[in-house]
Design a protein around this motif. Structure first.
Motif, short mmCIF file in Angstrom:
data_model
loop_
_atom_site.label_atom_id
_atom_site.label_comp_id
_atom_site.label_asym_id
_atom_site.label_seq_id
_atom_site.Cartn_x
_atom_site.Cartn_y
_atom_site.Cartn_z
N UNK A 165 8.93 2.47 -17.09
CA UNK A 165 9.29 0.95 -16.46
C UNK A 165 10.20 0.67 -16.47
N UNK A 166 11.51 0.44 -15.81
CA UNK A 166 12.88 0.02 -15.87
C UNK A 166 13.48 -0.85 -15.67
N UNK A 167 13.67 -2.00 -15.80
CA UNK A 167 14.24 -3.19 -15.47
C UNK A 167 15.96 -3.57 -15.11
N UNK A 168 16.48 -3.53 -14.12
CA UNK A 168 18.17 -4.32 -14.29
C UNK A 168 17.96 -5.58 -14.35
N UNK A 169 18.73 -5.96 -15.24
CA UNK A 169 18.24 -7.32 -15.97
C UNK A 169 20.24 -7.69 -14.97
N UNK A 177 0.39 -1.21 0.01
CA UNK A 177 0.19 0.34 -0.09
C UNK A 177 0.94 1.53 -0.09
N UNK A 178 1.69 1.11 0.76
CA UNK A 178 3.23 2.62 0.93
C UNK A 178 3.77 2.90 -0.01
N UNK A 179 4.06 1.10 -0.76
CA UNK A 179 5.03 1.61 -2.37
C UNK A 179 3.46 2.17 -3.38
N UNK A 180 2.54 1.63 -3.68
CA UNK A 180 1.40 2.09 -5.00
C UNK A 180 0.90 3.59 -3.93
N UNK A 181 1.29 4.44 -2.56
CA UNK A 181 0.67 5.80 -2.94
C UNK A 181 2.35 6.15 -2.65
N UNK A 182 3.44 6.24 -2.91
CA UNK A 182 4.37 6.79 -3.38
C UNK A 182 4.39 6.85 -4.78
N UNK A 183 3.84 5.76 -5.71
CA UNK A 183 3.61 5.63 -7.09
C UNK A 183 2.88 6.63 -7.08
N UNK A 184 1.90 7.00 -6.86
CA UNK A 184 0.64 7.90 -7.00
C UNK A 184 1.39 9.56 -6.99
N UNK A 185 2.31 9.47 -5.89
CA UNK A 185 2.17 11.16 -5.77
C UNK A 185 3.88 11.18 -6.00
N UNK A 186 4.82 10.00 -6.55
CA UNK A 186 6.03 10.75 -6.72
C UNK A 186 6.49 10.37 -8.01
N UNK A 231 9.43 10.13 -9.53
CA UNK A 231 10.24 8.64 -9.85
C UNK A 231 10.04 7.82 -8.49
N UNK A 232 10.40 6.80 -9.06
CA UNK A 232 10.21 5.38 -7.55
C UNK A 232 11.12 4.33 -7.58
N UNK A 233 11.93 3.91 -7.29
CA UNK A 233 13.01 3.05 -7.13
C UNK A 233 12.35 1.48 -6.29
N UNK A 248 12.99 0.75 -11.83
CA UNK A 248 12.06 2.18 -11.18
C UNK A 248 11.55 2.35 -12.34
N UNK A 249 10.43 3.50 -11.68
CA UNK A 249 9.03 3.74 -12.28
C UNK A 249 9.42 5.64 -12.86
N UNK A 250 9.18 6.40 -13.77
CA UNK A 250 8.74 7.71 -13.54
C UNK A 250 7.84 7.67 -14.61
N UNK A 251 7.81 9.36 -14.33
CA UNK A 251 6.21 9.54 -15.03
C UNK A 251 7.10 10.61 -15.82
#
Length: 215
Positions: free
Chosen positions: A112-116, A75-84, A86-88, A102-105
């Motif tokens: 949405x970037x994934x480090x492999x 829930x806290x992660x999704x709140x960060x994604x909604x408010x910010x 950039x979130x990693x 890393x997710x950027x708006x």
């Protein structure tokens, strides 16, 4: 990618790497809201064995600006994604290894970037195949998808092409071609002079391009 994967009957296996990796990534550009996209990806990546929640500790790990882990909840992660903007954070394949995300708006586009790095070939393939399936199912909202397990696009600013609309020209010596590149048909005009050994297939409003070894 290793293994057999098909896009409406079109095989995506048998791809050959171009050079030594330096920055293995998968990157998705699409329209939408960050928290909704990650919620959808959670369900898709579950099929590849990836989880947002650490299987032993039961927490989500968000990464702060210094890259340190911060315990969190879904829930806290999704709140960060909604408010910010950039979130990693990390996805988990069993207890180890983790997959950096890393997710950027950026305006209307969610990146949405994934480090492999640190994943086995099979693990990279599972992640890539799951993301490709997601791209197919969300094709109306997708701008582009880059699957580059060998890091050949490290020096290429993908934001310039898929967010700011600049031309991507493969005559430039610093531009490598990823294993798989998917773009919506309406933006394929931005892609110039792709190598002759790149195969193109148009499916359901998307153009799927695959690198094949020359000769």
């Amino acid at each position: 990618m290793g293994g057999e994967y098909t896009w409406h009957g079109q095989s995506l296996c048998g791809l050959v790497f171009q050079k030594e990796m330096s920055h293995r990534i998968a990157a998705l550009y699409r329209f939408g809201a960050s928290e909704l996209v990650v919620s959808e990806l959670r369900n898709v990546l579950h099929c590849a064995g990836a989880s947002l929640v650490h299987p032993q500790h039961g927490y989500i790990f968000v990464l702060d600006a210094e890259g340190d882990q911060v315990l969190s909840t879904e829930a806290a992660l999704f709140q960060l994604l909604h408010e910010q903007g950039e979130v990693s954070f990390q996805w988990w394949l069993d207890a180890m290894p983790s997959v950096y995300c890393r997710v950027r708006a950026i305006g209307d586009v969610i990146v949405v970037e994934f480090g492999l790095e640190g994943l086995t070939s099979r693990e990279r393939s599972l992640i890539g195949e799951a993301l490709l399936e997601y791209v197919r199912s969300e094709r109306e909202h997708v701008v582009a998808f880059v699957y580059d397990p060998e890091g050949v696009t490290e020096d290429c600013d993908m934001d310039a092409h898929f967010v700011r609309g600049e031309i991507l020209d493969w005559r430039r010596p610093d531009v490598g071609f990823p294993d798989v590149l998917v773009v919506r048909e309406s933006v394929q005009f931005r892609l110039k002079n792709a190598p002759s050994n790149v195969e193109r297939v148009s499916v359901d409003g998307l153009v799927v391009m695959k690198w094949r070894q020359p000769g």
